[in-house]
Design a protein around this motif. Structure first.
Motif, PDB file in Angstrom:
ATOM      1  N   ARG A   1       0.804  -1.233   0.000  1.00  0.00           N
ATOM      2  CA  ARG A   1       0.000   0.000   0.000  1.00  0.00           C
ATOM      3  C   ARG A   1       0.839   1.286   0.000  1.00  0.00           C
ATOM      4  O   ARG A   1       0.509   2.219  -0.744  1.00  0.00           O
TER       5      ARG A   1
ATOM      6  N   LEU B   1     -10.013   3.888  -3.467  1.00  0.00           N
ATOM      7  CA  LEU B   1      -9.742   2.918  -4.528  1.00  0.00           C
ATOM      8  C   LEU B   1      -8.468   2.133  -4.247  1.00  0.00           C
ATOM      9  O   LEU B   1      -8.400   0.935  -4.540  1.00  0.00           O
ATOM     10  N   VAL B   2      -7.466   2.791  -3.684  1.00  0.00           N
ATOM     11  CA  VAL B   2      -6.233   2.100  -3.317  1.00  0.00           C
ATOM     12  C   VAL B   2      -6.528   1.048  -2.253  1.00  0.00           C
ATOM     13  O   VAL B   2      -6.069  -0.098  -2.346  1.00  0.00           O
TER      14      VAL B   2
ATOM     15  N   ALA C   1      -8.326  -1.789  -3.759  1.00  0.00           N
ATOM     16  CA  ALA C   1      -7.398  -2.611  -4.534  1.00  0.00           C
ATOM     17  C   ALA C   1      -6.601  -3.543  -3.626  1.00  0.00           C
ATOM     18  O   ALA C   1      -6.333  -4.698  -3.986  1.00  0.00           O
TER      19      ALA C   1
ATOM     20  N   GLY D   1      -8.893  -6.273  -2.749  1.00  0.00           N
ATOM     21  CA  GLY D   1      -9.017  -7.129  -3.927  1.00  0.00           C
ATOM     22  C   GLY D   1      -7.808  -8.023  -4.125  1.00  0.00           C
ATOM     23  O   GLY D   1      -7.946  -9.186  -4.511  1.00  0.00           O
ATOM     24  N   LEU D   2      -6.622  -7.496  -3.848  1.00  0.00           N
ATOM     25  CA  LEU D   2      -5.404  -8.299  -3.950  1.00  0.00           C
ATOM     26  C   LEU D   2      -5.439  -9.449  -2.947  1.00  0.00           C
ATOM     27  O   LEU D   2      -5.114 -10.589  -3.285  1.00  0.00           O
TER      28      LEU D   2
ATOM     29  N   TRP E   1      -7.864 -12.019  -4.076  1.00  0.00           N
ATOM     30  CA  TRP E   1      -7.318 -12.768  -5.197  1.00  0.00           C
ATOM     31  C   TRP E   1      -6.348 -13.847  -4.707  1.00  0.00           C
ATOM     32  O   TRP E   1      -6.272 -14.934  -5.279  1.00  0.00           O
TER      33      TRP E   1
ATOM     34  N   LEU F   1     -16.016  -3.611  -7.483  1.00  0.00           N
ATOM     35  CA  LEU F   1     -15.342  -2.448  -6.921  1.00  0.00           C
ATOM     36  C   LEU F   1     -16.103  -1.853  -5.743  1.00  0.00           C
ATOM     37  O   LEU F   1     -15.501  -1.510  -4.717  1.00  0.00           O
TER      38      LEU F   1
END
Length: 116
Positions: free
Chosen positions: A48, A69-70, A73, A76-77, A80, A90
């Motif tokens: 980050r 958004l960061v 993300a 989301g990482l 994943w 999102l």
């Protein structure tokens, strides 16, 4: 190390709350939840800051809103990388980032050292 683990507990609590109230977030079991919280702590400590520095002009232009958004993300990482943790879309990622951030903030208040 103990503070990191306590912060991970608060992050796990935030992820659990997010899985209950945010549509599109699924946590299969407690092991996936704990692993996701630990990995989120590592990602927030290592990845980050790099992403935040790289996107600093966009963050300044949006008056800091791009950090949502960061954070999404980063969630989301983690989703994943962890098979038992899933975030669909999102908006769900942003909401998970907000809920987890509030839980971590409350945990930080509880762990605050008043000796200063």
């Amino acid at each position: 190390m103990a503070k990191f683990l306590l912060r991970a507990v608060f992050a796990a609590f935030g992820l659990w709350v997010a899985s209950r109230i945010v549509p599109g977030v699924t946590v299969v079991d407690t092991g996936a939840l704990i692993l996701a919280a630990l990995l989120l702590g590592v990602v927030n400590a290592i990845v980050r800051p790099v992403v935040t520095i790289l996107t600093l002009p966009l963050t300044i232009i949006t008056l800091g809103l791009f950090l949502l958004l960061v954070n999404a993300a980063m969630v989301g990482l983690v989703a994943w990388l962890i098979p038992g943790f899933r975030v669909d879309g999102l908006i769900a990622g942003i909401l998970v980032a907000i809920v987890t951030g509030v839980a971590s903030w409350l945990g930080g208040l509880a762990l605050r050292d008043d000796r200063k």
